[in-house]
Each structure stands twice: as structure tokens, then as C-alpha cells.
Design an enzyme around this catalytic site. Structure first.
Site, PDB file in Angstrom:
ATOM      1  CB  CYS A 109      18.407   5.852 -17.549  1.00 54.34           C
ATOM      2  SG  CYS A 109      17.504   5.059 -16.214  1.00 54.34           S
ATOM      3  CE1 TYR A 137       6.305   8.664 -11.570  1.00 55.19           C
ATOM      4  CE2 TYR A 137       6.046   6.347 -12.147  1.00 55.19           C
ATOM      5  CZ  TYR A 137       5.661   7.340 -11.523  1.00 55.19           C
ATOM      6  OH  TYR A 137       4.245   7.585 -10.779  1.00 55.19           O
ATOM      7  NE  ARG A 182      18.821   7.593  -8.807  1.00 54.26           N
ATOM      8  CZ  ARG A 182      18.720   8.061  -9.729  1.00 54.26           C
ATOM      9  NH1 ARG A 182      20.054   8.034 -10.516  1.00 54.26           N
ATOM     10  NH2 ARG A 182      17.796   8.633 -10.339  1.00 54.26           N
ATOM     11  N   GLY A 183      24.301   7.249  -8.079  1.00 56.35           N
ATOM     12  CA  GLY A 183      24.910   7.481  -9.701  1.00 56.35           C
ATOM     13  C   GLY A 183      23.547   7.547 -10.843  1.00 56.35           C
TER      14      GLY A 183
END
Length: 233
Positions: free
Chosen positions: A182, A82, A76-77
């Protein structure tokens, strides 16, 4: 209106869910299955997206083993996040026509689903222009990371991966302290329980999110879909 199959898988290992997504993506591509939304919880897991910043994982191998947290590098991007008990994860696998496709609009639609759900609890969810996901103030309550799989039998794409919405308060401490979520250092995370002060069940929240998803993406959800049956596995 389009039909959407919805399934509640309860708590499932990340690797098993990933393999299931791949299987369903192929079936949807071949028109052997309707567009689908899987709703579930994961056992404790860190996933590292295609941005690939392993330095944002703060735990070493021994600490990961001690805490029972798995690590997956996935397709995925996005960066690292978590997944674990107390978090509602949604994997939409939807066929999107190539003509007029707006990939950014798809991400904004996923955010809209979460924002509408939060409004049911009188919570104002929002966005930060530089980041994907849903925020309440300066705290992130939902992460979003997707993949657009090029269809082989049609001119379009089938989506996979999706959103992770923090429901239970324990999610904030159980895993996020071991990463830079992120890659964002300046902001924290929050949960629906923290914001409402109420004890909540993930399965109940999974039922609440279904009509918002159907509304935003234009699906007809049958009444029996509300039971979130688990017939896929």
C-alpha cells in the site's frame, strides 16, 4: 432484514475471481441476484490499484516467474498489495442506494467487521487515521480496497473488491517482502497466527467472520449460510 448470499470458493486464481465479480455485479444491478459475499483464498498474486505506483513492486519479471506470483493492474482504489494462500479474502457485492450514500462509512464498516473478528481472539484491532485497513499496533493485518460500480438499472452503486485478512503466518513472508504494501514503508504486516500463537485454518476463520459482517451491514444470514457452499462457479 436484507438477505445476503455467502459462498466459500476455496483457492481460486485472481483473474477468475475478478471475472466472477464483474458477472455478479451485473446480476445484482439487474436484481437477478441478492447481495453477495464471496470468501476465498487466492493463488500468489500482486494487485495494483488505481493509485498506480508500479515502483512499489520490488521484484522483476524473472523473480516473479520464479516465485510463481501473478500481477494484475485492477480497478479498485489503493496501491499495491499481496494476495496468497493463508489469507482470507472477502468480496462483498452489495447494492447501495445513491440517496444518503456515504462511501467512507462503507470502508469504516468493512474495518469494523475485521475489528469485531479480532475481538473474538482478545486482540485489539484499530485504525490509523491516514490509512485504510485494520492494524494491530503498528502492523497491518487487513488491507481494504474497493470499487463502487454505478448501477445501470437503479439509482445507486454495487460494490466490488473488498478486504484481505492475513490468517496464516506464512503470508507475512511469502509475498509482502516483494512489495511496499500500500506504499507504506514505515510499518509492517502481521497475521492472526502470529498474534495468537495458534495454528488456524482460513476456512474456519471465514465462518467466524460471517455473523460480524451480517451484524455490521444489517443482513439476515440463513442458518445454511454457515456452510459456505460453493455453487457460484
Amino acid at each position: 432484514m436484507k438477505r445476503l448470499e455467502i459462498e466459500w470458493l476455496a483457492r481460486i486464481n485472481y483473474g477468475d475471481a475478478w471475472e466472477l465479480q464483474k458477472k455478479l455485479v451485473k446480476e445484482i444491478d439487474r436484481e437477478e441476484r441478492a447481495d453477495s459475499l464471496l470468501l476465498l483464498e487466492h493463488t500468489p498474486t500482486y494487485t495494483i490499484g488505481t493509485d498506480r505506483h508500479p515502483e512499489h513492486l520490488l521484484y522483476g519479471k524473472e523473480e516473479l516467474e520464479r516465485r510463481g506470483i501473478s500481477v494484475y493492474e485492477i480497478d479498485r482504489g489503493g496501491d499495491i498489495t499481496y494476495h496468497g494462500p493463508g489469507q482470507l479474502v472477502g468480496y462483498p457485492m452489495l447494492y447501495l442506494e445513491a440517496a444518503g450514500l456515504d462511501l467512507h462509512k462503507y470502508l469504516r464498516n468493512l474495518e469494523d467487521v475485521i475489528i469485531k473478528l479480532l475481538a473474538e481472539f482478545d486482540i485489539q484491532g484499530g485504525r490509523k487515521p491516514e490509512y485504510t485497513g485494520v492494524w494491530v499496533g503498528d502492523r497491518k493485518i487487513a488491507a481494504i480496497g474497493v470499487k463502487f460500480n454505478k448501477a445501470r438499472s437503479r439509482r445507486g452503486f454495487v460494490t466490488s473488491h473488498g478486504f484481505a485478512f492475513n490468517v496464516k503466518q506464512n503470508v507475512e513472508q511469502d509475498g509482502f517482502q516483494g512489495i511496499i504494501p500500500c506504499g507504506i514503508q514505515e510499518f509492517g504486516v502481521t497475521s492472526l497466527e502470529t498474534l495468537t500463537g495458534k495454528e488456524l485454518r482460513v476456512e474456519d476463520i471465514s465462518r467466524l467472520i460471517v455473523p460480524h459482517f451480517a451484524e455490521v451491514f444489517g443482513y439476515e444470514v440463513p442458518i445454511e449460510g454457515a456452510t459456505l457452499c460453493s455453487s457460484t462457479k
